[in-house]
Design a protein around this motif. Structure first.
Motif, PDB file in Angstrom:
ATOM      1  N   THR A   1       6.926 -17.048 -37.245  1.00 60.70           N
ATOM      2  CA  THR A   1       8.151 -16.253 -37.352  1.00 60.70           C
ATOM      3  C   THR A   1       7.871 -14.797 -37.710  1.00 60.70           C
ATOM      4  N   ARG A   2       6.953 -14.557 -38.636  1.00 60.63           N
ATOM      5  CA  ARG A   2       6.699 -13.184 -39.095  1.00 60.63           C
ATOM      6  C   ARG A   2       6.182 -12.305 -37.971  1.00 60.63           C
ATOM      7  N   ALA A   3       5.204 -12.829 -37.213  1.00 58.62           N
ATOM      8  CA  ALA A   3       4.663 -12.058 -36.095  1.00 58.62           C
ATOM      9  C   ALA A   3       5.692 -11.901 -34.998  1.00 58.62           C
ATOM     10  N   ALA A   4       6.534 -12.934 -34.808  1.00 58.79           N
ATOM     11  CA  ALA A   4       7.516 -12.881 -33.735  1.00 58.79           C
ATOM     12  C   ALA A   4       8.531 -11.783 -33.966  1.00 58.79           C
ATOM     13  N   LYS A   5       8.837 -11.479 -35.247  1.00 54.41           N
ATOM     14  CA  LYS A   5       9.844 -10.472 -35.547  1.00 54.41           C
ATOM     15  C   LYS A   5       9.275  -9.059 -35.597  1.00 54.41           C
ATOM     16  N   ALA A   6       7.954  -8.950 -35.562  1.00 58.29           N
ATOM     17  CA  ALA A   6       7.350  -7.635 -35.713  1.00 58.29           C
ATOM     18  C   ALA A   6       7.665  -6.741 -34.531  1.00 58.29           C
ATOM     19  N   ALA A   7       7.901  -5.476 -34.790  1.00 54.94           N
ATOM     20  CA  ALA A   7       8.147  -4.517 -33.719  1.00 54.94           C
ATOM     21  C   ALA A   7       6.835  -4.182 -33.028  1.00 54.94           C
ATOM     22  N   PRO A   8       6.867  -3.791 -31.755  1.00 56.75           N
ATOM     23  CA  PRO A   8       5.643  -3.462 -31.038  1.00 56.75           C
ATOM     24  C   PRO A   8       5.021  -2.168 -31.557  1.00 56.75           C
ATOM     25  N   VAL A   9       3.727  -2.045 -31.368  1.00 54.25           N
ATOM     26  CA  VAL A   9       2.988  -0.867 -31.798  1.00 54.25           C
ATOM     27  C   VAL A   9       2.768   0.033 -30.584  1.00 54.25           C
ATOM     28  N   ALA A  10       2.945   1.344 -30.771  1.00 54.09           N
ATOM     29  CA  ALA A  10       2.764   2.277 -29.662  1.00 54.09           C
ATOM     30  C   ALA A  10       1.330   2.213 -29.156  1.00 54.09           C
ATOM     31  N   ARG A  11       1.170   2.151 -27.815  1.00 51.74           N
ATOM     32  CA  ARG A  11      -0.167   1.979 -27.237  1.00 51.74           C
ATOM     33  C   ARG A  11      -0.322   2.838 -25.992  1.00 51.74           C
ATOM     34  N   GLY A  12      -0.207   4.140 -26.115  1.00 45.75           N
ATOM     35  CA  GLY A  12      -0.422   5.002 -24.968  1.00 45.75           C
ATOM     36  C   GLY A  12       0.869   5.630 -24.467  1.00 45.75           C
ATOM     37  N   ARG A  13       0.746   6.361 -23.372  1.00 43.70           N
ATOM     38  CA  ARG A  13       1.871   7.112 -22.816  1.00 43.70           C
ATOM     39  C   ARG A  13       2.545   6.325 -21.704  1.00 43.70           C
ATOM     40  N   ASP A  14       3.854   6.298 -21.740  1.00 45.56           N
ATOM     41  CA  ASP A  14       4.623   5.651 -20.668  1.00 45.56           C
ATOM     42  C   ASP A  14       4.691   6.586 -19.462  1.00 45.56           C
ATOM     43  N   ASP A  15       4.286   6.080 -18.295  1.00 45.76           N
ATOM     44  CA  ASP A  15       4.311   6.869 -17.059  1.00 45.76           C
ATOM     45  C   ASP A  15       5.579   6.509 -16.277  1.00 45.76           C
ATOM     46  N   TRP A  16       6.678   7.166 -16.610  1.00 43.63           N
ATOM     47  CA  TRP A  16       7.961   6.843 -15.984  1.00 43.63           C
ATOM     48  C   TRP A  16       8.006   7.239 -14.514  1.00 43.63           C
ATOM     49  N   ALA A  17       7.310   8.295 -14.141  1.00 38.78           N
ATOM     50  CA  ALA A  17       7.312   8.729 -12.739  1.00 38.78           C
ATOM     51  C   ALA A  17       6.668   7.671 -11.846  1.00 38.78           C
ATOM     52  N   ALA A  18       5.513   7.159 -12.275  1.00 46.18           N
ATOM     53  CA  ALA A  18       4.846   6.113 -11.506  1.00 46.18           C
ATOM     54  C   ALA A  18       5.680   4.846 -11.477  1.00 46.18           C
ATOM     55  N   PHE A  19       6.320   4.523 -12.619  1.00 47.63           N
ATOM     56  CA  PHE A  19       7.155   3.323 -12.680  1.00 47.63           C
ATOM     57  C   PHE A  19       8.356   3.452 -11.749  1.00 47.63           C
ATOM     58  N   ALA A  20       8.921   4.642 -11.632  1.00 46.60           N
ATOM     59  CA  ALA A  20      10.046   4.852 -10.713  1.00 46.60           C
ATOM     60  C   ALA A  20       9.625   4.615  -9.272  1.00 46.60           C
ATOM     61  N   ARG A  21       8.431   5.073  -8.915  1.00 47.05           N
ATOM     62  CA  ARG A  21       7.937   4.840  -7.548  1.00 47.05           C
ATOM     63  C   ARG A  21       7.696   3.359  -7.308  1.00 47.05           C
ATOM     64  N   LEU A  22       7.129   2.676  -8.292  1.00 47.69           N
ATOM     65  CA  LEU A  22       6.909   1.239  -8.162  1.00 47.69           C
ATOM     66  C   LEU A  22       8.242   0.502  -8.010  1.00 47.69           C
ATOM     67  N   THR A  23       9.249   0.922  -8.758  1.00 46.29           N
ATOM     68  CA  THR A  23      10.566   0.298  -8.662  1.00 46.29           C
ATOM     69  C   THR A  23      11.134   0.431  -7.255  1.00 46.29           C
ATOM     70  N   LEU A  24      10.975   1.612  -6.637  1.00 53.60           N
ATOM     71  CA  LEU A  24      11.445   1.803  -5.268  1.00 53.60           C
ATOM     72  C   LEU A  24      10.685   0.905  -4.292  1.00 53.60           C
ATOM     73  N   VAL A  25       9.385   0.736  -4.516  1.00 53.53           N
ATOM     74  CA  VAL A  25       8.596  -0.170  -3.674  1.00 53.53           C
ATOM     75  C   VAL A  25       9.179  -1.581  -3.742  1.00 53.53           C
ATOM     76  N   ILE A  26       9.508  -2.025  -4.954  1.00 51.83           N
ATOM     77  CA  ILE A  26      10.055  -3.369  -5.130  1.00 51.83           C
ATOM     78  C   ILE A  26      11.417  -3.487  -4.461  1.00 51.83           C
ATOM     79  N   VAL A  27      12.231  -2.433  -4.542  1.00 53.69           N
ATOM     80  CA  VAL A  27      13.544  -2.450  -3.888  1.00 53.69           C
ATOM     81  C   VAL A  27      13.380  -2.582  -2.380  1.00 53.69           C
ATOM     82  N   PHE A  28      12.466  -1.817  -1.783  1.00 52.95           N
ATOM     83  CA  PHE A  28      12.234  -1.912  -0.343  1.00 52.95           C
ATOM     84  C   PHE A  28      11.791  -3.323   0.041  1.00 52.95           C
ATOM     85  N   ARG A  29      10.903  -3.890  -0.764  1.00 48.09           N
ATOM     86  CA  ARG A  29      10.434  -5.251  -0.508  1.00 48.09           C
ATOM     87  C   ARG A  29      11.588  -6.246  -0.608  1.00 48.09           C
TER      88      ARG A  29
END
Length: 377
Positions: A181-209
């Motif tokens: 339970t204790r570990a399950a409730k723990a918030a995630p730890v920051a681990r690097g930079r989120d690449d939203w631009a790349a994720f947006a392109r990947l999302t469009l790829v999935i939409v086309f598929r």
């Protein structure tokens, strides 16, 4: 101990109800006299509630660990479909099916996170988790139709059985992967930079598929002549999806995820063209090839999205498994409109352009740095 088979079984139990709703519709039409508009409204209730809401659950699971969502959402998905068959009111039936879609939406982001931990970053194991959902969806018509054909809508309470079984089966794996339970409730730890631009392109790829696959699944049976020939075409389409899901993990382990994704969309272009242009029984070969090519990158989309958003793993899972995949369903009415204005073959020929667009956009995506296999406690 490998928890992926257990999680895959739970994934199959949940996605079973995504396939159960379309199988339920013919019985609602026959026994309650629903028209096409009313019937499509039932399907829309499940699609919208499961796809649009799913990223919201992803945001929540990024902020708080909620492993209890996995068994609870599984039961909710089954209970909604079971209640939809019993309710005599259209409004209550619509709400029950929407509730089932809500359960599906709540399940995927957290389960994708745990599957990533259980797979230790392995593409093959992650593909087996995705395969569970593919098989669950494909098996739904095979199980729902005979049950309701014999017992009518009054037998719909039995449809909750896979949900209960799936929830019970996944409980040990959930407890083991969350570490208490204790570990399950723990918030995630920051681990690097989120690449939203790349994720947006990947999302469009999935939409086309998604536009291509949903369009084929909606109309390929009619293209092949309906009846037994159409049923065979759907079976080949679903079976090819299962093969492609497993194949994608193995190819990614050897060639890399992005390269495998690009190759899959290149091969999808002639495969989809063959479905439309090749007459006779040979078209079944291209139906299988299309499904394999379109499902090869399916599990890779999930892990790529998680690596692109290392601090938003739940959000990435909600979009790649939910919203982007289901958006293709919104294009189906447009395909139907083109078919009515010209011909079904002409309408499906329009789908050929979408794997081309997916390939072109995939060429702009680079392989991200993989996340750690497990999250810090």
């Amino acid at each position: 101990m490998n928890r992926i088979p257990t999680l895959a079984a739970g994934h199959a139990a949940v996605d079973f109800y995504q396939g159960a709703v379309p199988a339920l519709v013919p019985f609602l039409v026959a026994q309650r006299g629903y028209g096409y508009v009313a019937a499509s409204g039932i399907v829309l209730a499940a699609t919208l509630s499961s796809s649009i809401v799913q990223p919201l659950f992803g945001v929540l699971t990024d902020r708080w660990r909620m492993p209890w969502l996995i068994p609870v959402s599984t039961v909710l998905a089954g209970a909604g479909v079971a209640a939809g068959g019993l309710s005599g009111s259209y409004a209550l039936t619509w709400l029950a099916v929407a509730l089932s879609g809500l359960g599906v939406a709540a399940y995927h982001p957290e389960s994708a996170r745990l599957a990533r931990i259980a797979s230790a970053g392995g593409h093959v194991r992650m593909s087996w988790f995705s395969l569970g959902g593919t098989l669950g969806f494909a098996c739904a018509p095979v199980l729902v139709t005979p049950l309701l054909a014999v017992g009518g809508l009054e037998a719909s309470p039995f449809l909750v059985v896979p949900a209960v079984a799936g929830a019970l089966a996944t409980l040990p794996a959930v407890r083991a992967l969350t570490g208490g339970t204790r570990a399950a409730k723990a918030a995630p730890v920051a681990r690097g930079r989120d690449d939203w631009a790349a994720f947006a392109r990947l999302t469009l790829v999935i939409v086309f598929r998604s536009v291509v696959y949903v369009g084929l699944s909606a109309f390929v049976a009619l293209l092949m002549g309906g009846g037994a020939a159409g049923a065979v075409a759907l079976f080949v389409l679903f079976a090819g999806g299962a093969v492609g899901t497993v194949l994608g993990g193995r190819l990614a382990a050897r060639y890399g995820r992005v390269r495998t994704m690009r190759m899959a969309y290149v091969l999808a272009v002639p495969a989809v063209a063959g479905v439309v242009l090749v007459p006779g029984p040979a078209a079944y070969v291209f139906v299988a090839a299309s499904s394999i090519a379109l499902y090869t990158p399916f599990s890779l989309h999930v892990t790529l999205g998680q690596d692109m958003l290392p601090n938003r793993v739940g959000t990435a899972g909600g979009v790649t498994l939910g919203l982007a995949v289901s958006v293709g369903g919104l294009a189906s009415p447009l395909v139907g409109a083109v078919a009515e204005a010209s011909s079904l073959r002409t309408a499906l020929a329009c789908l050929i352009v979408f794997p081309v667009l997916a390939w072109l956009l995939a060429r702009t995506i680079k392989e991200p740095e993989p996340l750690p296999a497990a999250e810090p406690a």
